[in-house]
Design a protein around this motif. Structure first.
Motif, PDB file in Angstrom:
ATOM      1  N   GLU A  90       0.789  -1.069   0.059  1.00 27.33           N
ATOM      2  CA  GLU A  90      -0.180  -0.231   0.136  1.00 27.33           C
ATOM      3  C   GLU A  90       1.104   1.327   0.041  1.00 27.33           C
ATOM      4  O   GLU A  90       1.727   0.390   1.345  1.00 27.33           O
ATOM      5  CB  GLU A  90      -1.029   0.304   1.723  1.00 27.33           C
ATOM      6  CG  GLU A  90      -1.460   1.390   1.158  1.00 27.33           C
ATOM      7  CD  GLU A  90      -2.808   1.613   2.056  1.00 27.33           C
ATOM      8  OE1 GLU A  90      -3.825   1.189   2.203  1.00 27.33           O
ATOM      9  OE2 GLU A  90      -2.095   1.834   3.593  1.00 27.33           O
ATOM     10  N   GLU A 144       3.472  -1.443   3.519  1.00 30.33           N
ATOM     11  CA  GLU A 144       2.646  -2.273   4.433  1.00 30.33           C
ATOM     12  C   GLU A 144       2.837  -2.899   3.269  1.00 30.33           C
ATOM     13  O   GLU A 144       2.076  -2.454   2.338  1.00 30.33           O
ATOM     14  CB  GLU A 144       1.414  -1.203   5.173  1.00 30.33           C
ATOM     15  CG  GLU A 144       1.488  -2.630   6.488  1.00 30.33           C
ATOM     16  CD  GLU A 144       0.624  -2.256   7.449  1.00 30.33           C
ATOM     17  OE1 GLU A 144      -0.323  -2.998   8.102  1.00 30.33           O
ATOM     18  OE2 GLU A 144      -0.291  -0.493   7.505  1.00 30.33           O
ATOM     19  N   GLU A 145       2.707  -4.806   4.071  1.00 29.40           N
ATOM     20  CA  GLU A 145       2.270  -5.363   2.882  1.00 29.40           C
ATOM     21  C   GLU A 145       0.763  -6.218   3.238  1.00 29.40           C
ATOM     22  O   GLU A 145       0.522  -6.237   4.734  1.00 29.40           O
ATOM     23  CB  GLU A 145       2.935  -6.464   3.259  1.00 29.40           C
ATOM     24  CG  GLU A 145       3.079  -7.353   1.715  1.00 29.40           C
ATOM     25  CD  GLU A 145       4.852  -8.481   1.842  1.00 29.40           C
ATOM     26  OE1 GLU A 145       4.268  -9.972   1.691  1.00 29.40           O
ATOM     27  OE2 GLU A 145       5.142  -7.602   2.221  1.00 29.40           O
ATOM     28  N   PHE A 146       0.128  -6.514   2.165  1.00 31.48           N
ATOM     29  CA  PHE A 146      -1.370  -7.198   2.833  1.00 31.48           C
ATOM     30  C   PHE A 146      -1.525  -7.684   1.892  1.00 31.48           C
ATOM     31  O   PHE A 146      -1.322  -8.371   1.021  1.00 31.48           O
ATOM     32  CB  PHE A 146      -2.150  -6.043   2.223  1.00 31.48           C
ATOM     33  CG  PHE A 146      -2.103  -4.685   3.098  1.00 31.48           C
ATOM     34  CD1 PHE A 146      -3.106  -4.309   3.872  1.00 31.48           C
ATOM     35  CD2 PHE A 146      -1.679  -3.143   2.684  1.00 31.48           C
ATOM     36  CE1 PHE A 146      -2.649  -3.439   5.400  1.00 31.48           C
ATOM     37  CE2 PHE A 146      -1.505  -2.712   3.849  1.00 31.48           C
ATOM     38  CZ  PHE A 146      -2.182  -2.262   5.148  1.00 31.48           C
ATOM     39  N   ARG A 179      -8.842  -5.030   6.225  1.00 25.04           N
ATOM     40  CA  ARG A 179      -8.656  -2.962   6.690  1.00 25.04           C
ATOM     41  C   ARG A 179      -9.607  -2.488   5.945  1.00 25.04           C
ATOM     42  O   ARG A 179      -9.932  -1.128   5.773  1.00 25.04           O
ATOM     43  CB  ARG A 179      -7.351  -3.593   5.807  1.00 25.04           C
ATOM     44  CG  ARG A 179      -6.870  -1.959   5.756  1.00 25.04           C
ATOM     45  CD  ARG A 179      -6.184  -1.004   6.659  1.00 25.04           C
ATOM     46  NE  ARG A 179      -6.247   0.139   6.516  1.00 25.04           N
ATOM     47  CZ  ARG A 179      -4.805   0.870   6.441  1.00 25.04           C
ATOM     48  NH1 ARG A 179      -3.334  -0.497   6.873  1.00 25.04           N
ATOM     49  NH2 ARG A 179      -3.726   2.136   5.894  1.00 25.04           N
ATOM     50  N   ARG A 193      -4.110  -7.551   6.762  1.00 25.90           N
ATOM     51  CA  ARG A 193      -2.800  -6.991   7.076  1.00 25.90           C
ATOM     52  C   ARG A 193      -2.251  -8.576   6.482  1.00 25.90           C
ATOM     53  O   ARG A 193      -2.675  -9.369   6.443  1.00 25.90           O
ATOM     54  CB  ARG A 193      -2.756  -7.026   8.428  1.00 25.90           C
ATOM     55  CG  ARG A 193      -3.231  -5.332   8.367  1.00 25.90           C
ATOM     56  CD  ARG A 193      -3.223  -4.768  10.331  1.00 25.90           C
ATOM     57  NE  ARG A 193      -3.657  -3.824  10.241  1.00 25.90           N
ATOM     58  CZ  ARG A 193      -3.206  -2.556   9.262  1.00 25.90           C
ATOM     59  NH1 ARG A 193      -1.859  -2.416   9.224  1.00 25.90           N
ATOM     60  NH2 ARG A 193      -3.833  -1.560  10.019  1.00 25.90           N
ATOM     61  N   ARG A 194      -0.932  -8.526   6.317  1.00 27.25           N
ATOM     62  CA  ARG A 194      -0.031  -9.608   6.553  1.00 27.25           C
ATOM     63  C   ARG A 194      -0.201 -11.396   6.834  1.00 27.25           C
ATOM     64  O   ARG A 194      -0.487 -12.017   6.391  1.00 27.25           O
ATOM     65  CB  ARG A 194       0.980  -9.139   5.215  1.00 27.25           C
ATOM     66  CG  ARG A 194       2.014 -10.159   5.256  1.00 27.25           C
ATOM     67  CD  ARG A 194       3.194 -10.237   4.016  1.00 27.25           C
ATOM     68  NE  ARG A 194       4.248  -9.399   6.014  1.00 27.25           N
ATOM     69  CZ  ARG A 194       4.631 -10.038   6.167  1.00 27.25           C
ATOM     70  NH1 ARG A 194       4.823 -11.320   6.234  1.00 27.25           N
ATOM     71  NH2 ARG A 194       5.532  -9.821   7.007  1.00 27.25           N
ATOM     72  N   ASP A 196      -2.566 -11.688   9.089  1.00 26.83           N
ATOM     73  CA  ASP A 196      -4.464 -11.453   9.898  1.00 26.83           C
ATOM     74  C   ASP A 196      -4.486 -12.673   9.195  1.00 26.83           C
ATOM     75  O   ASP A 196      -5.778 -12.836   8.425  1.00 26.83           O
ATOM     76  CB  ASP A 196      -4.739 -10.412   9.842  1.00 26.83           C
ATOM     77  CG  ASP A 196      -5.928 -10.784  10.667  1.00 26.83           C
ATOM     78  OD1 ASP A 196      -5.678 -11.387  11.740  1.00 26.83           O
ATOM     79  OD2 ASP A 196      -6.805  -9.456  10.159  1.00 26.83           O
TER      80      ASP A 196
END
Length: 219
Positions: A90, A144-146, A179, A193-194, A196
């Motif tokens: 993101e 951030e990575e998702f 998210r 989120r990565r 989760d």
């Protein structure tokens, strides 16, 4: 796919049986309802929206709206195709940089199978993209990575309103908090989120079992 404010407002309202009934009956304070649903409308539309604009859309929707068959909405989600896309990053930047970012993307080009989602709100652009996208625009420390859950509705349900808002409420009822939820045509992207992964797989299990939407009542 919601492409204008009125369609977005209809999408939000049809997800709530109580609101749908009240709106079709005409027994409602349009301004109060507009304020209540404004956050959801802005999230789906991807831009800031004035309350008066939502009020006007509510009036249009109320004239043509019929009560939604939520069993059909639930079935549209349960029968969809589900895909998990990992490695999504993101980037949030001012809207003034949008032209420059997409100019760079256009010059360098992207493979046809790239995943890129863009929405605008409150003067900020949020860009979600896979590794191919970020190899073009460049990675930054703090990106951030998702993981994306991509839900592809079957053709018969492509134009059905209320699917993404219904999805949000069902997940909320099961205490699953992604998210973001973004609809593009017959595709719905649920952003997690990565790390989760538990919520991700619970979401798939929950959505593939048609659930009655929780109706709200007022005293």
């Amino acid at each position: 796919m919601p492409v204008n404010i009125t369609q977005v407002v209809e999408e939000v309202v049809t997800a709530d049986p109580c609101l749908s009934y009240t709106l079709t009956s005409g027994l409602i304070n349009y301004s109060a309802l507009a304020i209540k649903i404004r956050p959801a409308v802005e999230r789906l539309y991807g831009q800031s929206v004035r309350v008066n604009t939502i009020v006007q859309s509510l009036r249009r929707v109320s004239r043509s709206m019929t009560l939604t068959d939520y069993s059909v909405v639930a079935q549209s989600i349960a029968s969809a195709d589900y895909h998990i896309i990992q490695g999504i990053r993101e980037r949030v930047f001012p809207v003034t940089e949008l032209v420059e970012v997409f100019s760079n993307i256009s010059k360098k080009g992207l493979p046809p199978d790239s995943t890129v989602i863009v929405f605008v709100a409150d003067g900020l652009v949020t860009l979600l993209g896979d590794e191919q996208v970020f190899s073009v625009i460049g990675k930054r420390e703090g990106d951030e990575e998702f993981t994306l859950l991509k839900i592809v509705l079957r053709e018969a349900y492509a134009g059905l309103p209320g699917s993404s808002a219904y999805l949000a409420q069902v997940l909320g009822n099961n205490r699953i908090t992604p998210r973001n939820i973004i609809r593009r045509g017959n595709q719905i992207f649920v952003v997690f989120r990565r790390r989760d992964s538990e919520s991700l797989f619970r979401a798939i299990q929950t959505l593939q079992q048609p659930s009655p939407i929780r109706e709200t009542t007022s005293n």
